[in-house]
Design a protein around this motif. Structure first.
Motif, PDB file in Angstrom:
ATOM      1  N   UNK A 168     -54.956  66.868   0.120  1.00 35.38           N
ATOM      2  CA  UNK A 168     -55.025  65.483  -0.356  1.00 35.38           C
ATOM      3  C   UNK A 168     -53.853  64.679   0.181  1.00 35.38           C
ATOM      4  N   UNK A 169     -54.150  63.472   0.666  1.00 36.88           N
ATOM      5  CA  UNK A 169     -53.111  62.696   1.341  1.00 36.88           C
ATOM      6  C   UNK A 169     -52.277  61.834   0.405  1.00 36.88           C
ATOM      7  N   UNK A 170     -52.614  61.773  -0.878  1.00 33.92           N
ATOM      8  CA  UNK A 170     -51.811  60.975  -1.809  1.00 33.92           C
ATOM      9  C   UNK A 170     -51.971  61.514  -3.228  1.00 33.92           C
ATOM     10  N   UNK A 171     -51.033  61.126  -4.088  1.00 34.97           N
ATOM     11  CA  UNK A 171     -50.924  61.723  -5.415  1.00 34.97           C
ATOM     12  C   UNK A 171     -52.006  61.258  -6.383  1.00 34.97           C
ATOM     13  N   UNK A 325     -49.978  45.580   1.302  1.00 31.01           N
ATOM     14  CA  UNK A 325     -51.301  46.196   1.432  1.00 31.01           C
ATOM     15  C   UNK A 325     -52.309  45.453   0.569  1.00 31.01           C
ATOM     16  N   UNK A 326     -53.333  44.867   1.209  1.00 25.76           N
ATOM     17  CA  UNK A 326     -54.488  44.358   0.468  1.00 25.76           C
ATOM     18  C   UNK A 326     -55.373  45.568   0.167  1.00 25.76           C
ATOM     19  N   UNK A 327     -55.675  45.816  -1.091  1.00 22.68           N
ATOM     20  CA  UNK A 327     -56.346  47.072  -1.401  1.00 22.68           C
ATOM     21  C   UNK A 327     -57.514  46.889  -2.351  1.00 22.68           C
ATOM     22  N   UNK A 328     -58.498  47.779  -2.209  1.00 21.66           N
ATOM     23  CA  UNK A 328     -59.649  47.802  -3.106  1.00 21.66           C
ATOM     24  C   UNK A 328     -59.933  49.222  -3.600  1.00 21.66           C
ATOM     25  N   UNK A 329     -59.089  50.200  -3.246  1.00 24.82           N
ATOM     26  CA  UNK A 329     -59.412  51.588  -3.579  1.00 24.82           C
ATOM     27  C   UNK A 329     -58.153  52.379  -3.896  1.00 24.82           C
ATOM     28  N   UNK A 330     -58.381  53.629  -4.339  1.00 25.77           N
ATOM     29  CA  UNK A 330     -57.263  54.487  -4.728  1.00 25.77           C
ATOM     30  C   UNK A 330     -56.392  54.863  -3.548  1.00 25.77           C
ATOM     31  N   UNK A 331     -56.958  54.847  -2.334  1.00 24.78           N
ATOM     32  CA  UNK A 331     -56.213  55.401  -1.208  1.00 24.78           C
ATOM     33  C   UNK A 331     -54.938  54.608  -0.923  1.00 24.78           C
ATOM     34  N   UNK A 337     -47.682  54.198  -3.815  1.00 23.71           N
ATOM     35  CA  UNK A 337     -46.890  54.866  -4.855  1.00 23.71           C
ATOM     36  C   UNK A 337     -46.035  55.972  -4.261  1.00 23.71           C
ATOM     37  N   UNK A 338     -46.631  56.745  -3.349  1.00 23.29           N
ATOM     38  CA  UNK A 338     -45.914  57.887  -2.787  1.00 23.29           C
ATOM     39  C   UNK A 338     -44.789  57.458  -1.852  1.00 23.29           C
ATOM     40  N   UNK A 339     -44.985  56.345  -1.139  1.00 21.62           N
ATOM     41  CA  UNK A 339     -43.963  55.889  -0.193  1.00 21.62           C
ATOM     42  C   UNK A 339     -42.916  55.026  -0.889  1.00 21.62           C
ATOM     43  N   UNK A 340     -43.370  54.012  -1.627  1.00 23.15           N
ATOM     44  CA  UNK A 340     -42.451  53.031  -2.216  1.00 23.15           C
ATOM     45  C   UNK A 340     -42.069  53.351  -3.661  1.00 23.15           C
ATOM     46  N   UNK A 341     -42.799  54.286  -4.284  1.00 20.37           N
ATOM     47  CA  UNK A 341     -42.509  54.624  -5.672  1.00 20.37           C
ATOM     48  C   UNK A 341     -43.135  53.686  -6.681  1.00 20.37           C
ATOM     49  N   UNK A 378     -37.473  57.554   3.019  1.00 23.39           N
ATOM     50  CA  UNK A 378     -38.684  58.228   2.551  1.00 23.39           C
ATOM     51  C   UNK A 378     -39.526  58.831   3.671  1.00 23.39           C
ATOM     52  N   UNK A 379     -39.521  58.218   4.846  1.00 20.27           N
ATOM     53  CA  UNK A 379     -40.456  58.642   5.886  1.00 20.27           C
ATOM     54  C   UNK A 379     -40.248  60.078   6.374  1.00 20.27           C
TER      55      UNK A 379
END
Length: 401
Positions: A168-171, A325-331, A337-341, A378-379
């Motif tokens: 999985x690529x994200x939490x 990020x303009x977003x419409x989904x969990x991805x 969250x994982x990068x910026x907290x 973080x990267x």
């Protein structure tokens, strides 16, 4: 013995063509990760969608196309065979599966329901696992399945438990899978596109200005912002960009990232570009001939970036560029969250307005030193997580041999 094993390819399934630069970035990063873990590798990629793929410069990969869209021959074959009780059949995949070391389901969000039915992807999972071949959901976002009810959610969960690994690529994905009882085969990694190396373009029609802002928007996002009204969405984008330029006093470059028929960022953004250029605003539009690595090099030189296509934002974030990020989904939510907290740099569809986006961009630019410092910190961890996918796969294959 080792030489024989290394001659067996990894089989990629489910990824799109290079008309989607996100799919190209996933493939490029995946090959880099697997070579780091296994040494020299061969690959076969059965791409879904049936789109044209240009000549492949990597001699170690073979591309085949399988059109799985509704009412295609493949679609009718699957449904007919299921109706007569013969199970599912993927001859284009079965042809290469016996020699493959493992089958890796690429594509990023094929198991997320962002684009409708999971049918073909669940059929594929069954097809591979029933034949005893390792099946890995590779660097993906999974879920949520609640929109079809609890019974459907449990059916999907049972199938996902059969996968050899879910990387999985994200939490947000790992948390959701835990909630529905899918845990033993789940490992948190990072999107393979984070490790794709940038490549400097040779023939850009204009100079990239380091003080410029990059901007991506998609026809797909119109579904969530204007109910699918493309004309209204294009008018909104024009207003948003006009206000960004006025507020920040910086030039702006439109960055298309997907070029598929009916879902073409270049055509969509060209409308706003033409209007703003005629009005005298300092705007440019990237051509639709660039590779994913070339676009990553470009966005890495911007002062800031805002994007709707998730892999356009990954290209920017992984280059250390402050990004909205303009977003419409969990991805996108999970990756932010994982990068910026936090979700501080996420803009949901209901908040996309000219004044709000311009204010957020101005704030991001004011904070750019702190954001770049955070990304620099973080990267390395995110890249390490991405490369860990190869190590987890190697350990799993060693245990099953």
């Amino acid at each position: 013995m080792q030489q024989h094993i290394n001659s067996r390819p990894f089989l990629f399934v489910g990824n799109g063509s290079r008309k989607n630069l996100g799919c190209e970035a996933i493939e490029c990063g995946t090959k880099q990760i697997l070579r780091a873990a296994f040494g020299p590798c061969k690959f076969v990629s059965v791409d879904f969608g049936g789109d044209f793929r240009p000549d492949e410069p990597d001699i170690d990969i073979i591309h085949k196309s399988l059109n799985v869209r509704r009412f295609t021959l493949s679609w009718w074959s699957r449904h007919l065979l299921r109706a007569i009780g013969c199970g599912v059949w993927f001859p284009a995949i079965g042809k290469y599966m016996s020699e493959a070391r493992a089958v890796l389901a690429l594509g990023g969000d094929n198991y997320s329901m962002d684009y409708g039915s999971l049918g073909v992807h669940l059929d594929l999972l069954d097809y591979v696992t029933e034949r005893g071949k390792p099946f890995i959901i590779w660097g993906g976002s999974v879920g949520k399945f609640d929109k079809k009810g609890g019974v459907y959610r449990e059916i999907v969960a049972q199938k996902l438990r059969k996968a050899t690994l879910i990387l999985a690529r994200e939490s947000v994905t790992t948390e959701y899978l835990s909630q529905i009882g899918v845990e033993c085969n789940v490992v948190r990694v990072a999107d393979p596109a984070f490790v794709m190396e940038p490549s400097k373009p040779q023939n850009l029609p204009f100079d990239i200005l380091t003080e410029a802002i990059g901007f991506n928007f998609s026809p797909l996002m119109a579904r969530f912002v204007t109910g699918g009204d493309l004309q209204a969405a294009q008018s909104l984008v024009t207003e948003v960009v006009r206000d960004i330029i006025k507020t920040t006093d910086r030039p702006l470059v439109f960055v298309p990232h997907v070029f598929r028929p009916g879902n073409n960022d270049y055509i969509f953004l060209r409308g706003s570009y033409d209007i703003l250029q005629k009005e005298g605003y300092p705007v440019q539009l990237l051509p639709d001939t660039l590779t994913a690595a070339e676009v990553k090099w470009i966005v890495g030189h911007f002062t800031a970036f805002a994007g709707a296509r998730m892999h356009s934002t990954i290209a920017a974030i992984s280059s250390g560029t402050p990004t909205l990020s303009f977003t419409y989904s969990i991805k996108s939510i999970g990756i932010n969250r994982d990068v910026f907290g936090s979700e501080r740099y996420v803009i949901h569809p209901r908040k996309i307005s000219k004044s709000f986006v311009a204010q957020q961009m101005a704030s991001l630019i004011r904070e750019k030193k702190d954001v770049r410092s955070l990304l620099a910190d973080r990267l390395p961890h995110i890249r390490k997580l991405a490369f860990s996918a190869g190590d987890h796969l190697a350990k799993s294959l060693a245990g099953s041999s």
